[in-house]
Design a protein around this motif. Structure first.
Motif, PDB file in Angstrom:
ATOM      1  N   ASP A  32       0.829  -1.203   0.000  1.00 52.27           N
ATOM      2  CA  ASP A  32       0.000   0.000   0.000  1.00 52.27           C
ATOM      3  C   ASP A  32       0.865   1.256   0.000  1.00 52.27           C
ATOM      4  N   ALA A  33       2.000   1.208   0.698  1.00 52.31           N
ATOM      5  CA  ALA A  33       2.905   2.360   0.707  1.00 52.31           C
ATOM      6  C   ALA A  33       3.472   2.599  -0.691  1.00 52.31           C
ATOM      7  N   THR A  34       3.822   1.528  -1.387  1.00 48.99           N
ATOM      8  CA  THR A  34       4.340   1.651  -2.752  1.00 48.99           C
ATOM      9  C   THR A  34       3.321   2.335  -3.648  1.00 48.99           C
ATOM     10  N   ARG A  35       2.084   1.905  -3.538  1.00 45.65           N
ATOM     11  CA  ARG A  35       1.020   2.473  -4.368  1.00 45.65           C
ATOM     12  C   ARG A  35       0.842   3.966  -4.070  1.00 45.65           C
ATOM     13  N   ALA A  36       0.910   4.335  -2.791  1.00 52.42           N
ATOM     14  CA  ALA A  36       0.728   5.733  -2.402  1.00 52.42           C
ATOM     15  C   ALA A  36       1.906   6.594  -2.842  1.00 52.42           C
ATOM     16  N   VAL A  37       3.106   6.064  -2.735  1.00 53.73           N
ATOM     17  CA  VAL A  37       4.294   6.826  -3.126  1.00 53.73           C
ATOM     18  C   VAL A  37       4.276   7.145  -4.616  1.00 53.73           C
ATOM     19  N   ALA A  38       3.728   6.248  -5.406  1.00 55.84           N
ATOM     20  CA  ALA A  38       3.628   6.504  -6.847  1.00 55.84           C
ATOM     21  C   ALA A  38       2.801   7.754  -7.117  1.00 55.84           C
ATOM     22  N   ALA A  39       1.878   8.085  -6.189  1.00 56.32           N
ATOM     23  CA  ALA A  39       1.026   9.266  -6.362  1.00 56.32           C
ATOM     24  C   ALA A  39       1.666  10.525  -5.783  1.00 56.32           C
ATOM     25  N   VAL A  40       2.285  10.407  -4.587  1.00 54.64           N
ATOM     26  CA  VAL A  40       2.810  11.610  -3.926  1.00 54.64           C
ATOM     27  C   VAL A  40       4.241  11.947  -4.338  1.00 54.64           C
ATOM     28  N   ARG A  44      10.219 -16.192 -10.973  1.00 54.03           N
ATOM     29  CA  ARG A  44       8.784 -16.161 -10.699  1.00 54.03           C
ATOM     30  C   ARG A  44       8.083 -15.136 -11.591  1.00 54.03           C
ATOM     31  N   VAL A  45       8.679 -13.966 -11.737  1.00 52.02           N
ATOM     32  CA  VAL A  45       8.083 -12.934 -12.585  1.00 52.02           C
ATOM     33  C   VAL A  45       8.022 -13.409 -14.026  1.00 52.02           C
ATOM     34  N   ASP A  46       9.079 -14.059 -14.472  1.00 51.68           N
ATOM     35  CA  ASP A  46       9.093 -14.570 -15.839  1.00 51.68           C
ATOM     36  C   ASP A  46       7.974 -15.594 -16.040  1.00 51.68           C
ATOM     37  N   ALA A  47       7.765 -16.443 -15.039  1.00 54.02           N
ATOM     38  CA  ALA A  47       6.700 -17.445 -15.139  1.00 54.02           C
ATOM     39  C   ALA A  47       5.331 -16.778 -15.161  1.00 54.02           C
ATOM     40  N   SER A  55       2.783 -11.968  -3.253  1.00 53.45           N
ATOM     41  CA  SER A  55       3.521 -10.785  -2.812  1.00 53.45           C
ATOM     42  C   SER A  55       4.267 -10.140  -3.970  1.00 53.45           C
ATOM     43  N   VAL A  56       4.917 -10.969  -4.781  1.00 57.99           N
ATOM     44  CA  VAL A  56       5.668 -10.447  -5.924  1.00 57.99           C
ATOM     45  C   VAL A  56       4.727  -9.739  -6.893  1.00 57.99           C
ATOM     46  N   PHE A  57       3.622 -10.410  -7.236  1.00 54.84           N
ATOM     47  CA  PHE A  57       2.682  -9.838  -8.191  1.00 54.84           C
ATOM     48  C   PHE A  57       2.079  -8.551  -7.651  1.00 54.84           C
ATOM     49  N   ALA A  58       1.727  -8.520  -6.356  1.00 50.51           N
ATOM     50  CA  ALA A  58       1.129  -7.331  -5.758  1.00 50.51           C
ATOM     51  C   ALA A  58       2.103  -6.151  -5.776  1.00 50.51           C
ATOM     52  N   ALA A  59       3.378  -6.419  -5.500  1.00 54.01           N
ATOM     53  CA  ALA A  59       4.375  -5.349  -5.498  1.00 54.01           C
ATOM     54  C   ALA A  59       4.564  -4.764  -6.894  1.00 54.01           C
ATOM     55  N   VAL A  60       4.657  -5.648  -7.883  1.00 56.41           N
ATOM     56  CA  VAL A  60       4.838  -5.187  -9.258  1.00 56.41           C
ATOM     57  C   VAL A  60       3.615  -4.392  -9.704  1.00 56.41           C
TER      58      VAL A  60
END
Length: 217
Positions: A68-76, A136-139, A93-98
């Motif tokens: 959630d912090a990552t998502r907010a930082v993208a805005a502020v 994992r991301v590649d998969a 977790s990986v997918f959510a972060a990306v």
């Protein structure tokens, strides 16, 4: 002409981890730690105040998690590249972060050179994943859209969906607060946001929608 300085905000609720990262980054030429945060809310505030080149953030933190912090930082602070440094390597977790906008994802326990390389990479506009995460991301990407997680209520954040799942399971706000280790006020904020996004008037309507979507089990 020297390369521009890379400024970094460290966000992790473990003092020993922050201390080690601060020592590592401070020893690297052209890198400066400008602030530290112990939870997601502080991470957002520090990113907004300092506009660092990089926010180095853990996923599991009190008050507000790293996703959630990552998502907010993208805005502020849209010019700040988020690099996740965590123990979690599960696909969700990986997918959510990306999806939240992280430009890098590496695991705690990575070699010091790998961490420094990742910080420089995302600061320079690149994208980087640790070797195990990259597989994992590649998969995930090579599997096609049908293999990506099919999450209910895509308009909700991951934390809001987690709160809604616990509401649907019959937990009261105090129980949800204890379960997620979040302040009661934070749970209330999440619930208000959930109701607004689902366009429901009360808890009962939210539970009906959530259980119809398979949550609360």
């Amino acid at each position: 002409m020297p390369d521009p300085e890379i400024t970094v905000v460290l966000a992790d609720d473990h003092p020993v981890v922050r201390s080690g990262l601060r020592a590592l980054l401070s020893s690297a030429p052209g890198v400066r730690v400008v602030a530290e945060a112990v939870d997601g809310r502080e991470a957002i505030q520090a990113a907004a105040a300092h506009r660092p080149s990089v926010l180095l953030v853990d996923i599991q933190m009190p008050e507000l998690d790293g996703i959630d912090a990552t998502r907010a930082v993208a805005a502020v602070a849209p010019g700040t590249a988020v690099l996740v440094l965590t123990m979690f390597e599960d696909d969700d977790s990986v997918f959510a972060a990306v999806r939240a906008g992280a430009r890098g994802y590496i695991l705690k326990g990575a070699e010091q050179d790998e961490i420094l390389r990742a910080v420089r990479c995302v600061a320079d506009g690149g994208v980087i994943f640790g070797p195990r995460i990259a597989r994992r991301v590649d998969a995930l990407l090579s599997g096609g859209p049908g293999d990506l997680p099919n999450l209910p209520f895509p308009q909700l954040t991951d934390r809001e969906r987690e709160v809604l799942d616990l509401i649907a399971a019959g937990l009261a706000n105090a129980q949800i607060s204890d379960r997620l280790q979040l302040a009661h006020e934070t749970i209330g904020d999440h619930i208000s946001s959930i109701f607004a996004k689902l366009q429901v008037a009360d808890r009962a309507q939210a539970i009906v929608q959530a259980r119809d979507a398979g949550l609360g089990r």
